[in-house]
Scaffold this motif. Structure first.
Motif, PDB file in Angstrom:
ATOM      1  N   HIS A 110      19.126 -65.111 -45.297  1.00 13.39           N
ATOM      2  CA  HIS A 110      20.417 -65.047 -44.596  1.00 13.39           C
ATOM      3  C   HIS A 110      21.106 -66.395 -44.477  1.00 13.39           C
ATOM      4  O   HIS A 110      20.455 -67.432 -44.388  1.00 13.39           O
ATOM      5  CB  HIS A 110      20.221 -64.466 -43.184  1.00 13.39           C
ATOM      6  CG  HIS A 110      19.865 -63.022 -43.225  1.00 13.39           C
ATOM      7  ND1 HIS A 110      18.588 -62.608 -43.445  1.00 13.39           N
ATOM      8  CD2 HIS A 110      20.629 -61.905 -43.128  1.00 13.39           C
ATOM      9  CE1 HIS A 110      18.568 -61.283 -43.487  1.00 13.39           C
ATOM     10  NE2 HIS A 110      19.783 -60.833 -43.296  1.00 13.39           N
ATOM     11  N   THR A 111      22.436 -66.328 -44.477  1.00 15.44           N
ATOM     12  CA  THR A 111      23.257 -67.468 -44.072  1.00 15.44           C
ATOM     13  C   THR A 111      24.373 -66.827 -43.263  1.00 15.44           C
ATOM     14  O   THR A 111      25.359 -66.348 -43.815  1.00 15.44           O
ATOM     15  CB  THR A 111      23.820 -68.216 -45.300  1.00 15.44           C
ATOM     16  OG1 THR A 111      22.716 -68.549 -46.157  1.00 15.44           O
ATOM     17  CG2 THR A 111      24.531 -69.504 -44.893  1.00 15.44           C
ATOM     18  N   ASP A 112      24.195 -66.735 -41.970  1.00 13.48           N
ATOM     19  CA  ASP A 112      25.114 -66.001 -41.095  1.00 13.48           C
ATOM     20  C   ASP A 112      25.674 -66.917 -40.018  1.00 13.48           C
ATOM     21  O   ASP A 112      24.915 -67.644 -39.370  1.00 13.48           O
ATOM     22  CB  ASP A 112      24.373 -64.861 -40.356  1.00 13.48           C
ATOM     23  CG  ASP A 112      23.969 -63.714 -41.264  1.00 13.48           C
ATOM     24  OD1 ASP A 112      24.418 -63.684 -42.419  1.00 13.48           O
ATOM     25  OD2 ASP A 112      23.194 -62.853 -40.809  1.00 13.48           O
ATOM     26  N   LEU A 113      27.001 -66.838 -39.830  1.00 10.26           N
ATOM     27  CA  LEU A 113      27.615 -67.538 -38.684  1.00 10.26           C
ATOM     28  C   LEU A 113      27.896 -66.470 -37.630  1.00 10.26           C
ATOM     29  O   LEU A 113      28.579 -65.479 -37.908  1.00 10.26           O
ATOM     30  CB  LEU A 113      28.943 -68.165 -39.103  1.00 10.26           C
ATOM     31  CG  LEU A 113      28.990 -69.659 -39.325  1.00 10.26           C
ATOM     32  CD1 LEU A 113      30.372 -70.082 -39.760  1.00 10.26           C
ATOM     33  CD2 LEU A 113      28.570 -70.469 -38.097  1.00 10.26           C
ATOM     34  N   VAL A 114      27.370 -66.668 -36.436  1.00 12.21           N
ATOM     35  CA  VAL A 114      27.405 -65.611 -35.429  1.00 12.21           C
ATOM     36  C   VAL A 114      27.957 -66.147 -34.115  1.00 12.21           C
ATOM     37  O   VAL A 114      27.553 -67.228 -33.664  1.00 12.21           O
ATOM     38  CB  VAL A 114      25.973 -65.067 -35.184  1.00 12.21           C
ATOM     39  CG1 VAL A 114      25.977 -63.902 -34.201  1.00 12.21           C
ATOM     40  CG2 VAL A 114      25.311 -64.652 -36.487  1.00 12.21           C
ATOM     41  N   LEU A 115      28.847 -65.371 -33.513  1.00  9.65           N
ATOM     42  CA  LEU A 115      29.360 -65.722 -32.197  1.00  9.65           C
ATOM     43  C   LEU A 115      28.599 -64.898 -31.165  1.00  9.65           C
ATOM     44  O   LEU A 115      28.425 -63.692 -31.333  1.00  9.65           O
ATOM     45  CB  LEU A 115      30.856 -65.387 -32.142  1.00  9.65           C
ATOM     46  CG  LEU A 115      31.619 -65.872 -30.935  1.00  9.65           C
ATOM     47  CD1 LEU A 115      31.675 -67.400 -30.896  1.00  9.65           C
ATOM     48  CD2 LEU A 115      33.054 -65.317 -30.970  1.00  9.65           C
ATOM     49  N   ILE A 116      28.124 -65.561 -30.087  1.00 10.60           N
ATOM     50  CA  ILE A 116      27.336 -64.837 -29.081  1.00 10.60           C
ATOM     51  C   ILE A 116      28.036 -65.014 -27.733  1.00 10.60           C
ATOM     52  O   ILE A 116      28.153 -66.138 -27.229  1.00 10.60           O
ATOM     53  CB  ILE A 116      25.897 -65.402 -28.992  1.00 10.60           C
ATOM     54  CG1 ILE A 116      25.361 -65.678 -30.397  1.00 10.60           C
ATOM     55  CG2 ILE A 116      24.965 -64.457 -28.259  1.00 10.60           C
ATOM     56  CD1 ILE A 116      24.257 -66.691 -30.423  1.00 10.60           C
ATOM     57  N   ASN A 117      28.501 -63.895 -27.186  1.00 14.87           N
ATOM     58  CA  ASN A 117      29.248 -63.985 -25.927  1.00 14.87           C
ATOM     59  C   ASN A 117      28.377 -63.770 -24.701  1.00 14.87           C
ATOM     60  O   ASN A 117      28.673 -64.267 -23.629  1.00 14.87           O
ATOM     61  CB  ASN A 117      30.396 -62.968 -25.927  1.00 14.87           C
ATOM     62  CG  ASN A 117      31.556 -63.488 -26.754  1.00 14.87           C
ATOM     63  OD1 ASN A 117      31.950 -64.647 -26.612  1.00 14.87           O
ATOM     64  ND2 ASN A 117      32.067 -62.657 -27.651  1.00 14.87           N
ATOM     65  N   ARG A 118      27.344 -62.982 -24.866  1.00 12.51           N
ATOM     66  CA  ARG A 118      26.366 -62.814 -23.795  1.00 12.51           C
ATOM     67  C   ARG A 118      25.047 -62.410 -24.441  1.00 12.51           C
ATOM     68  O   ARG A 118      24.995 -62.212 -25.653  1.00 12.51           O
ATOM     69  CB  ARG A 118      26.839 -61.769 -22.784  1.00 12.51           C
ATOM     70  CG  ARG A 118      27.171 -60.438 -23.378  1.00 12.51           C
ATOM     71  CD  ARG A 118      27.637 -59.442 -22.308  1.00 12.51           C
ATOM     72  NE  ARG A 118      27.751 -58.130 -22.891  1.00 12.51           N
ATOM     73  CZ  ARG A 118      28.777 -57.702 -23.628  1.00 12.51           C
ATOM     74  NH1 ARG A 118      29.803 -58.495 -23.852  1.00 12.51           N
ATOM     75  NH2 ARG A 118      28.778 -56.487 -24.127  1.00 12.51           N
ATOM     76  N   HIS A 119      24.000 -62.266 -23.612  1.00 10.59           N
ATOM     77  CA  HIS A 119      22.697 -61.979 -24.197  1.00 10.59           C
ATOM     78  C   HIS A 119      22.738 -60.748 -25.090  1.00 10.59           C
ATOM     79  O   HIS A 119      23.273 -59.704 -24.718  1.00 10.59           O
ATOM     80  CB  HIS A 119      21.650 -61.769 -23.091  1.00 10.59           C
ATOM     81  CG  HIS A 119      21.150 -63.068 -22.543  1.00 10.59           C
ATOM     82  ND1 HIS A 119      20.537 -64.027 -23.332  1.00 10.59           N
ATOM     83  CD2 HIS A 119      21.188 -63.579 -21.294  1.00 10.59           C
ATOM     84  CE1 HIS A 119      20.219 -65.068 -22.582  1.00 10.59           C
ATOM     85  NE2 HIS A 119      20.604 -64.841 -21.350  1.00 10.59           N
ATOM     86  N   MET A 120      22.196 -60.900 -26.287  1.00  7.25           N
ATOM     87  CA  MET A 120      22.018 -59.803 -27.235  1.00  7.25           C
ATOM     88  C   MET A 120      23.321 -59.177 -27.722  1.00  7.25           C
ATOM     89  O   MET A 120      23.347 -58.046 -28.166  1.00  7.25           O
ATOM     90  CB  MET A 120      21.126 -58.709 -26.617  1.00  7.25           C
ATOM     91  CG  MET A 120      19.701 -59.103 -26.532  1.00  7.25           C
ATOM     92  SD  MET A 120      18.998 -59.239 -28.186  1.00  7.25           S
ATOM     93  CE  MET A 120      17.699 -60.392 -27.863  1.00  7.25           C
ATOM     94  N   ASN A 121      24.411 -59.944 -27.606  1.00  5.77           N
ATOM     95  CA  ASN A 121      25.701 -59.449 -28.076  1.00  5.77           C
ATOM     96  C   ASN A 121      26.167 -60.369 -29.194  1.00  5.77           C
ATOM     97  O   ASN A 121      26.496 -61.525 -28.960  1.00  5.77           O
ATOM     98  CB  ASN A 121      26.677 -59.446 -26.887  1.00  5.77           C
ATOM     99  CG  ASN A 121      28.053 -58.993 -27.310  1.00  5.77           C
ATOM    100  OD1 ASN A 121      28.800 -59.779 -27.891  1.00  5.77           O
ATOM    101  ND2 ASN A 121      28.386 -57.751 -27.033  1.00  5.77           N
ATOM    102  N   SER A 160      20.620 -54.957 -27.186  1.00  9.85           N
ATOM    103  CA  SER A 160      19.756 -54.911 -26.007  1.00  9.85           C
ATOM    104  C   SER A 160      19.091 -53.552 -25.817  1.00  9.85           C
ATOM    105  O   SER A 160      18.160 -53.416 -25.065  1.00  9.85           O
ATOM    106  CB  SER A 160      20.557 -55.268 -24.764  1.00  9.85           C
ATOM    107  OG  SER A 160      21.536 -54.286 -24.561  1.00  9.85           O
ATOM    108  N   LYS A 161      19.589 -52.549 -26.547  1.00 10.15           N
ATOM    109  CA  LYS A 161      19.014 -51.214 -26.347  1.00 10.15           C
ATOM    110  C   LYS A 161      17.582 -51.126 -26.901  1.00 10.15           C
ATOM    111  O   LYS A 161      17.194 -51.883 -27.774  1.00 10.15           O
ATOM    112  CB  LYS A 161      19.896 -50.165 -27.031  1.00 10.15           C
ATOM    113  CG  LYS A 161      19.938 -50.311 -28.535  1.00 10.15           C
ATOM    114  CD  LYS A 161      20.964 -49.378 -29.118  1.00 10.15           C
ATOM    115  CE  LYS A 161      20.979 -49.480 -30.631  1.00 10.15           C
ATOM    116  NZ  LYS A 161      21.367 -50.809 -31.119  1.00 10.15           N
TER     117      LYS A 161
END
Ligand code: KG4
Ligand code: ZN
Length: 335
Positions: free
Chosen positions: A138-149, A332-333
């Protein structure tokens, strides 16, 4: 809370026990690199067989190292994808059996969420955060707004960065995995070959490394052995890192985040670590130590800590695995 975690998505068999968010009580990693060095890459069937040989003993050894009994474990966590299906199934079966016999809840963890949460093993994630996952797949750019999102901003459209390192190492007749070898060689070389910087100013936050790999291949053919591997390694590596830093800066310009997390096997790269720290300013940067960058079970437990779980009496011990699992908005599920 003690979490026992199992990771077998590729060629590392790993078990960890984590107390709460980041108190690591045990981390066992059995790497099959020595076996696959002879082949120049992972053979899925061989990897699965070796996971079978090691996994039970590693669970036992982990409990001994942590000085705990199975009844002390509150949650079992296991990688369910992405990865090699046969390898994943070995970990899932071992973890499910351990959880079922000992009446413990179990949660299925996305390997990529695990890589992101390897950062939380060293520093609390401060949202919103930007994560770059750079690994063999993988080469992924990820935005995380809260846990597990997770919101995926961009990804490689062909080879992953680690995959390009491994393939360039093959072209140069170096051993597998190529990343660490090129990392060392590049220190002794000069950036004398002007490889193109793929997707630098276009294609948004997406990456492409397959053309760069082909350029290396074509140049080596053209030069007919009249080159120093060190110089090719250094020039190739600089091209990869230039693109990575450019895309990170682009994302930081667009998204106002509190932290930058750089995770995954390629985050072990010494030149990348140096350049990111020197060239990216005004943001807290978390790059975990190398043992948490390459595949390990500690990161799987770190992610599981933030996942919803069912009580063991309502628990299903049957898991689907998904070799192509992607990150979703809500990890989170329970699975
Ligand atoms: O995260 P990881 O252990 O497994 C996957 O999920 O893919 O990453 C493995 C990748 C391999 O491609 C390996 O060559 C690369 O990480 N890697 C490195 C370095 N150490 C490992 N790449 C560049 N520099 C390194 N020092
Ligand atoms: Zn990985």
């Amino acid at each position: 809370m003690y979490i026992l975690s199992v990771e077998t998505s590729c060629d590392e068999t790993s078990v960890a026990i984590l107390k709460n968010q980041r108190e690591l009580k045990s981390l066992k990693v059995y790497s099959q690199i020595e076996i696959f060095k002879n082949y120049g890459g992972v053979i899925p069937e061989v990897a699965s067989r070796n996971h079978v040989k090691k996994i039970t003993k590693l669970i036992e050894d982990s409990l001994i190292e942590a000085n705990l009994k199975p009844k002390d474990i509150s949650l079992v966590a296991v990688t369910i994808g992405p990865g090699l299906i046969g390898s994943l199934l070995i970990g899932i079966n071992a973890a499910s059996a351990f959880a079922y016999i000992n009446d413990i809840s179990i949660v299925g963890v996305n390997h990529l969420a695990g890589h992101i949460y390897s950062a939380n093993l060293v520093k609390e994630i401060n949202f919103p955060a930007l994560a770059l996952i750079i690994s063999g797949g993988h080469t992924d750019l990820v935005l995380i707004n809260r846990h597990m999102n997770f919101s995926l901003l961009g990804k490689t459209l062909d080879d992953a960065a680690g995959e390009a390192y491994d393939k360039v190492a093959k072209i140069l007749d170096l051993s597998y995995p190529g990343g660490p070898v090129i990392d060392e060689l590049a220190k002794k070389g000069s950036d004398i070959y002007d490889f193109s910087r793929p997707f630098l100013k276009d294609h948004g936050f997406n990456f492409s490394f397959s053309g760069l790999k082909s350029s290396v291949y074509n140049l080596c053919n053209k030069l007919k052995g009249n080159y120093k591997k060190e110089d090719i390694a250094c020039s190739f590596q600089n091209a990869v890192i230039d693109v990575i830093i450019y895309k990170i800066k682009m994302a930081l310009k667009k998204y106002n985040v509190n932290q930058l997390l750089i995770v995954g096997g390629v985050a072990s790269n010494s030149e990348l670590r140096k350049r990111v720290t020197n060239e990216i300013n005004n943001i807290e940067i978390v790059i975990p130590p190398k043992k948490f960058c390459t595949d390990n079970a500690a990161m799987i437990a770190a992610a599981a800590y933030f996942m919803e779980t069912s009580p063991s009496n309502e628990q299903s011990y049957i898991f689907n695995t998904n070799p192509k699992l992607e990150l979703s908005k809500n990890e989170s599920k329970d699975y």
